[in-house]
Design a protein around this motif. Structure first.
Motif, PDB file in Angstrom:
ATOM      1  N   ARG A  83       0.817  -1.210   0.000  1.00  3.74           N
ATOM      2  CA  ARG A  83       0.000   0.000   0.000  1.00  3.74           C
ATOM      3  C   ARG A  83       0.852   1.262   0.000  1.00  3.74           C
ATOM      4  NH1 ARG A  83      -3.397  -0.523   4.228  1.00  3.74           N
ATOM      5  NH2 ARG A  83      -1.570   0.022   5.436  1.00  3.74           N
ATOM      6  N   CYS A  86       1.779   2.053  -3.450  1.00  2.00           N
ATOM      7  CA  CYS A  86       0.615   2.366  -4.284  1.00  2.00           C
ATOM      8  C   CYS A  86       0.085   3.765  -4.008  1.00  2.00           C
ATOM      9  CB  CYS A  86      -0.482   1.328  -4.053  1.00  2.00           C
ATOM     10  SG  CYS A  86      -0.084  -0.257  -4.818  1.00  2.00           S
ATOM     11  N   PHE A  91      -2.223   4.631  -6.929  1.00  3.49           N
ATOM     12  CA  PHE A  91      -2.881   3.364  -7.236  1.00  3.49           C
ATOM     13  C   PHE A  91      -3.678   2.874  -6.041  1.00  3.49           C
ATOM     14  CE2 PHE A  91      -1.539   1.159 -11.217  1.00  3.49           C
ATOM     15  CZ  PHE A  91      -0.941   2.258 -11.807  1.00  3.49           C
ATOM     16  N   VAL A  93      -4.893  -0.693  -4.035  1.00  2.00           N
ATOM     17  CA  VAL A  93      -4.564  -2.121  -3.915  1.00  2.00           C
ATOM     18  C   VAL A  93      -5.777  -2.891  -3.432  1.00  2.00           C
ATOM     19  CG1 VAL A  93      -2.602  -3.537  -3.297  1.00  2.00           C
ATOM     20  CG2 VAL A  93      -2.799  -1.201  -2.384  1.00  2.00           C
ATOM     21  N   ALA A 303       5.466  -4.006  -5.551  1.00  2.23           N
ATOM     22  CA  ALA A 303       4.496  -3.038  -6.063  1.00  2.23           C
ATOM     23  C   ALA A 303       5.174  -2.070  -7.022  1.00  2.23           C
ATOM     24  CB  ALA A 303       3.852  -2.274  -4.902  1.00  2.23           C
ATOM     25  N   ILE A 307       4.043  -1.570 -10.926  1.00  3.15           N
ATOM     26  CA  ILE A 307       3.516  -0.302 -11.418  1.00  3.15           C
ATOM     27  C   ILE A 307       4.445   0.324 -12.449  1.00  3.15           C
ATOM     28  CG2 ILE A 307       2.853   2.037 -10.759  1.00  3.15           C
ATOM     29  CD1 ILE A 307       1.793   0.902  -8.164  1.00  3.15           C
TER      30      ILE A 307
END
Lengths: 335, 335
Positions: A83, A86, A91, A93, A303, A307
């Motif tokens: 997280r 993100c 973004f 999650v 992550a 991404i």
DNA sequence: CTGTTAGCGCCTTCAT
DNA sequence: ATGAAGGCGCTAACAG
């Protein structure tokens, strides 16, 4: 009510297309125009609807994190790590628990992919090595990154530490302290790391010329209960070991509790060491020796790789991140 | 690729509207037609896109669970409880950590509501009592259910146990065992339950005619570290208490560790008791006396209340669920 | 009971 | 560098 892109365009005196361009950071927008649009966005506190973006575009700005782990600490660590990155990137999650032993696993994952428009998926162990999940992902052509996979290393980017070397190092340390009879508690059989850690332990023993004793190697399940049970078994043996190596921190806490219950001093009567996957050991057994596995950082790195890939179309996926002990190294795949 | 409602309608030889009706379990579909559509859905393994449903309709089949808690065990418990019910009902849960002390809290929540089309929100403590979050929710007119709120009890449905009575009962038990000097570790100040538990403890003491001693009441933060520190302080006092009451299980584990470190037998030299919010105590201190707070069940009940409300337009929100000890009672609000 | 017609909020060609 | 038009997959009134 939520404001829409149309209201923003009206407020900024431009078309919705232009607002969309600003939103997606596209080129060919005059700086002055961009500024006016950004102002309108801020003023109206506009947030694009994830649903609408997912439907209209081919990106959803959403990724999923899959896990199936007995340790709440572990789950929290990977959730937090994923997280954190993100949020930085705007973004969302989706945290999705699954059951790798379920007959419906493939269907469950396919359902997730169909219902939610995802830009990518992170697999954590033991999902990282689930053939069904991997197949479903490949079928859907969705990029995915795996944390600590055990096999098929080249089918996806991955993030991991060298479990074998880490276990070896810890064992060396125990031997260096004079221990010759060391108990070992194996992790969950579904996790590839369990075997890697056992291998490292064995290799160190062999190197030091210490013979293995079958009863000193016990199966565990990566949770407190199994560690507690295995610890009790070994600590109540006629000739108990002088040290116990737990394959993760939950089991280590179990051994520690067992030692306390039996009135044994730690580390006076019995030394305990092992992997600290989730920083639990920092709390429960601070004076003990552990290999810290940076779980949170692994998820964060996963992550980021994922991404980056959606941004650049997959180019950056040629990198893998190796985190060994406290040293972080990044190296290029041969590809 | 994912199949769409149009493909299903073609396969079943009906219009997309009819498929939609079947999907949403609406009446006025001839049983035979419904069967044909359901067959087509199963055959194509069709899953409606959450994004599309959210955009078109006023429901999204998604709820959010908000939390801000130091305990991974607690977080895992509420996540598990909420998800369990959501899966049954075909809903998706968004797990959203937040920071109740953040200046951006209101904006963060507003952002969540704007980006994600939610059907409702579950607040867990201490978010349950966050004025900002509640205000944002009311502004957006979104139904929400609170777990263990401390104040404004009538602004939303809630799910809770009677913390005060529970603390009182545990204290009674300790006194019944002959303890007169009982240490108490208060929970996190942001949590209303902390004060309720303290109140229950005090009331029991008063009822038994035991005078309070200031140094026997120590502040904690609901986490292992603070419990460990408070435990050490009390166990190293010149006249240490004969029992310690920890306001939750993480702190109880801390006290237990402190006792072990100091070579004290539990429960021989020192009795430890307290709340088991997350079943952690079942693992860490099985022989000890605890009040089990059914955290998982609370979250499950909260999800049920919320989803029932979205189904029936809010009627069922007039119910509240009281879980006291192992007894579950349901009673109607005066409304 | 079933189908037709419009959008939901945004991105994506294509023009200009 | 900007805008207009169409559509993503689904639901929501309306007709029949």
């Amino acid at each position: 009510m939520r404001s829409t892109i149309r209201e923003v365009s009206a407020a900024a005196g431009v078309s919705v297309t232009t607002v969309s361009r600003v939103l997606n950071n596209e080129p060919y927008v005059k700086p002055a125009t961009r500024r006016r649009v950004e102002e309108a966005i801020a003023r109206l506190d506009f947030r694009p609807s994830v649903a609408a973006r997912a439907l209209a575009g081919q990106r959803s700005f959403q990724i999923a994190l899959l896990y199936d782990n007995p340790s709440p600490y572990y789950i929290y660590s990977i959730q937090t790590g994923a997280r954190a990155h993100c949020i930085e990137r705007g973004f969302r999650v989706v945290f999705q628990e699954c059951d790798v032993t379920s007959a419906d696993l493939a269907r469950d994952i396919a359902g997730l992919l169909a219902e939610t428009h995802l830009d990518g998926v992170i697999l954590s162990p033991p999902v990282s090595d689930s053939a069904e999940v991997i197949a479903a992902l490949q079928r859907s052509n969705l990029p995915f990154v795996r944390i600590a996979p055990g096999g098929s290393l080249d089918i996806s980017p991955r993030v991991f530490i060298d479990d074998e070397a880490a276990a070896e190092r810890i064992t060396d340390h125990l031997v260096g302290l004079g221990h010759r009879r060391i108990g070992f508690i194996i992790g969950h059989p579904d996790h590839v790391a369990s075997n890697q850690r056992l291998t490292g332990f064995r290799r160190a023993l062999a190197r030091h010329g210490i013979a293995e004793e079958a009863e000193l190697i016990q199966q565990g399940l990566f949770d407190f209960t199994s560690g507690h049970a295995a610890g009790r078994r070994m600590l109540t043996m006629a000739r108990r070991p002088s040290a116990i190596f737990a394959s993760n921190d939950d089991m280590g806490a179990g051994v520690l509790t067992a030692a306390h219950e039996l009135g044994l001093a730690v580390p006076g009567d019995i030394a305990i060491a092992g992997f600290d996957d989730t920083d639990l050991a920092r709390l429960v057994w601070p004076p003990l020796t552990t290999i810290r596995q940076p779980t949170r950082e692994l998820a964060h790195a996963a992550a980021k790789m994922l991404i980056d890939a959606t941004d650049t179309g997959g180019q950056q996926l040629d990198f893998e991140l190796v985190i060994r002990g406290s040293t972080v190294a990044q190296q290029r795949l041969k590809s």
